[in-house]
Design a protein around this motif. Structure first.
Motif, short mmCIF file in Angstrom:
data_model
loop_
_atom_site.label_atom_id
_atom_site.label_comp_id
_atom_site.label_asym_id
_atom_site.label_seq_id
_atom_site.Cartn_x
_atom_site.Cartn_y
_atom_site.Cartn_z
N PHE A 1 -42.53 18.12 -15.45
CA PHE A 1 -43.92 17.68 -15.44
C PHE A 1 -44.79 18.54 -16.37
O PHE A 1 -45.76 18.05 -16.94
CB PHE A 1 -44.47 17.69 -14.02
CG PHE A 1 -43.93 16.59 -13.15
CD1 PHE A 1 -43.81 15.30 -13.65
CD2 PHE A 1 -43.53 16.83 -11.85
CE1 PHE A 1 -43.31 14.27 -12.86
CE2 PHE A 1 -43.04 15.82 -11.05
CZ PHE A 1 -42.92 14.53 -11.55
N ILE A 2 -44.43 19.80 -16.53
CA ILE A 2 -45.15 20.66 -17.48
C ILE A 2 -44.96 20.12 -18.90
O ILE A 2 -45.91 20.04 -19.69
CB ILE A 2 -44.65 22.12 -17.38
CG1 ILE A 2 -45.18 22.76 -16.09
CG2 ILE A 2 -45.12 22.94 -18.59
CD1 ILE A 2 -44.61 24.14 -15.80
N GLU A 3 -43.74 19.72 -19.22
CA GLU A 3 -43.47 19.18 -20.55
C GLU A 3 -44.12 17.82 -20.76
O GLU A 3 -44.62 17.51 -21.84
CB GLU A 3 -41.96 19.09 -20.79
CG GLU A 3 -41.27 20.43 -20.94
CD GLU A 3 -41.83 21.24 -22.09
OE1 GLU A 3 -41.74 20.79 -23.24
OE2 GLU A 3 -42.38 22.34 -21.83
N VAL A 4 -44.11 16.99 -19.73
CA VAL A 4 -44.77 15.69 -19.82
C VAL A 4 -46.27 15.88 -20.05
O VAL A 4 -46.89 15.17 -20.85
CB VAL A 4 -44.53 14.87 -18.53
CG1 VAL A 4 -45.44 13.64 -18.48
CG2 VAL A 4 -43.07 14.43 -18.45
N ALA A 5 -46.85 16.86 -19.36
CA ALA A 5 -48.29 17.14 -19.53
C ALA A 5 -48.59 17.58 -20.96
O ALA A 5 -49.62 17.20 -21.53
CB ALA A 5 -48.73 18.21 -18.54
N LYS B 1 -45.88 11.98 -11.32
CA LYS B 1 -45.65 12.77 -10.10
C LYS B 1 -45.63 11.87 -8.88
O LYS B 1 -44.82 12.04 -7.97
CB LYS B 1 -46.73 13.85 -9.96
CG LYS B 1 -46.57 15.02 -10.91
CD LYS B 1 -47.66 16.06 -10.68
CE LYS B 1 -47.48 17.25 -11.60
NZ LYS B 1 -48.54 18.28 -11.40
N ARG B 2 -46.55 10.93 -8.87
CA ARG B 2 -46.69 10.04 -7.71
C ARG B 2 -45.49 9.11 -7.56
O ARG B 2 -45.01 8.88 -6.44
CB ARG B 2 -47.98 9.23 -7.83
CG ARG B 2 -48.20 8.21 -6.73
CD ARG B 2 -49.63 7.68 -6.74
NE ARG B 2 -50.00 7.10 -8.01
CZ ARG B 2 -49.72 5.84 -8.38
NH1 ARG B 2 -49.07 5.04 -7.54
NH2 ARG B 2 -50.12 5.36 -9.55
N VAL B 3 -44.99 8.56 -8.66
CA VAL B 3 -43.98 7.51 -8.55
C VAL B 3 -42.54 7.98 -8.79
O VAL B 3 -41.61 7.21 -8.52
CB VAL B 3 -44.30 6.34 -9.51
CG1 VAL B 3 -45.67 5.75 -9.21
CG2 VAL B 3 -44.20 6.76 -10.96
N THR B 4 -42.35 9.20 -9.29
CA THR B 4 -40.98 9.63 -9.61
C THR B 4 -40.48 10.84 -8.84
O THR B 4 -39.27 11.09 -8.83
CB THR B 4 -40.82 9.96 -11.12
OG1 THR B 4 -41.60 11.12 -11.45
CG2 THR B 4 -41.26 8.79 -11.99
N THR B 5 -41.36 11.60 -8.20
CA THR B 5 -40.94 12.86 -7.58
C THR B 5 -39.83 12.66 -6.55
O THR B 5 -38.81 13.38 -6.58
CB THR B 5 -42.13 13.58 -6.92
OG1 THR B 5 -43.07 13.96 -7.94
CG2 THR B 5 -41.67 14.83 -6.18
N ALA B 6 -39.99 11.70 -5.66
CA ALA B 6 -38.98 11.48 -4.62
C ALA B 6 -37.63 11.12 -5.24
O ALA B 6 -36.57 11.63 -4.82
CB ALA B 6 -39.44 10.38 -3.66
N GLN B 7 -37.65 10.27 -6.26
CA GLN B 7 -36.41 9.86 -6.91
C GLN B 7 -35.78 11.02 -7.68
O GLN B 7 -34.55 11.17 -7.71
CB GLN B 7 -36.69 8.68 -7.85
CG GLN B 7 -35.41 7.98 -8.31
CD GLN B 7 -35.71 6.75 -9.15
OE1 GLN B 7 -36.86 6.35 -9.32
NE2 GLN B 7 -34.67 6.13 -9.69
#
Length: 251
Positions: free
Chosen positions: A217-221, A156-162
């Motif tokens: 992000f739900i799937e990654v979690a 979330k921290r490093v990919t959201t903006a991209q």
């Protein structure tokens, strides 16, 4: 002359036997070392390098599986955990229009929103993989020994903006391709024509883009919890060693 030939023959036989004996012994030693390594490779304290490699391997498997599921047909639409419904401000619209028999129009909007998200999800994997490659050893250690959502929080921290930047034009094109914009325009137009209602408008691209990212992000979690909690998901000796170590540290 015969004695010389006999001596040479005996020497050759002796040398051959010694060589064969040495090969057998070396073979036995190698076998024992290999057996020892195979029984101990999943235990012990992993090095910082092994932790980094293990975390990267696990996350690459996890994000690939999650992105592949969501980018498939019905990846969003058929998954209740991530299915995109009407925007909150349009849910009253949906309820009203369904009450007057416009179910098909409402269904078309929902299907098209999810199809747009599925299109966008196809672009997620390379972004996640890039984030994994840039991960430091400190990041990997913090993820391994952190909370059960430590990896998800990192992404979330490093990919959201991209992801927002990458997804937005894809969602815009996809919404047009699957007629979502038209369906939603028809829906809001029908509703806004009703007497005494407050007109509704939505940034449909922004809404679907954010929902698509939330779904990823739900799937990654889910994948993160699986690799942490399910021993059978640790498919390599490296994963077994690294996450086995984490189990002991947390236990």
């Amino acid at each position: 002359m015969k004695k010389i030939i006999l001596s040479a023959s005996l020497a050759f036989i002796l040398f051959t036997n010694l060589k064969a004996d040495a090969q057998i012994k070396l073979s036995d030693i190698f076998k024992k070392v290999t057996e020892k390594q195979s029984t101990t490779s999943t235990t012990g304290t992993p090095s910082s390098l092994e932790i980094g490699q293990g975390i990267k391997e696990a996350l690459q498997l996890g994000v690939s599986a999650g992105a592949d599921r969501l980018s498939a047909k019905d990846g969003f639409l058929g998954n209740l955990a991530v299915k995109i419904l009407m925007p909150p401000e349009a849910q009253k619209v949906e309820k009203t229009l369904r009450s007057i028999g416009l179910n098909s129009l409402c269904d078309n909007v929902i299907v098209s929103l999810n199809r747009a998200a599925e299109d966008a999800a196809k672009e997620a994997k390379p972004i996640f993989i890039s984030a994994i490659k840039q991960m430091t050893l400190a990041d990997a250690s913090n993820i391994l020994l952190g909370n059960n959502d430590a990896a998800t929080s990192y992404f979330k921290r490093v990919t959201t903006a991209q992801l927002l930047q990458k997804f937005s034009p894809i969602v815009t094109n996809s919404l047009s391709k699957v007629n979502a914009s038209k369906y939603y325009s028809d829906l809001t137009t029908q509703y806004n024509r009703l007497p005494l209602v407050k007109p509704v408008s939505t940034d449909l691209t922004g809404y679907v883009t954010q929902k698509a990212i939330d779904g990823l992000f739900i799937e990654v979690a889910k994948e993160e919890l699986k690799i942490r909690g399910n021993i059978n998901s640790r498919s390599t000796t490296l994963l077994q060693k690294v996450f086995g170590y984490a189990d002991k540290k947390k236990g």
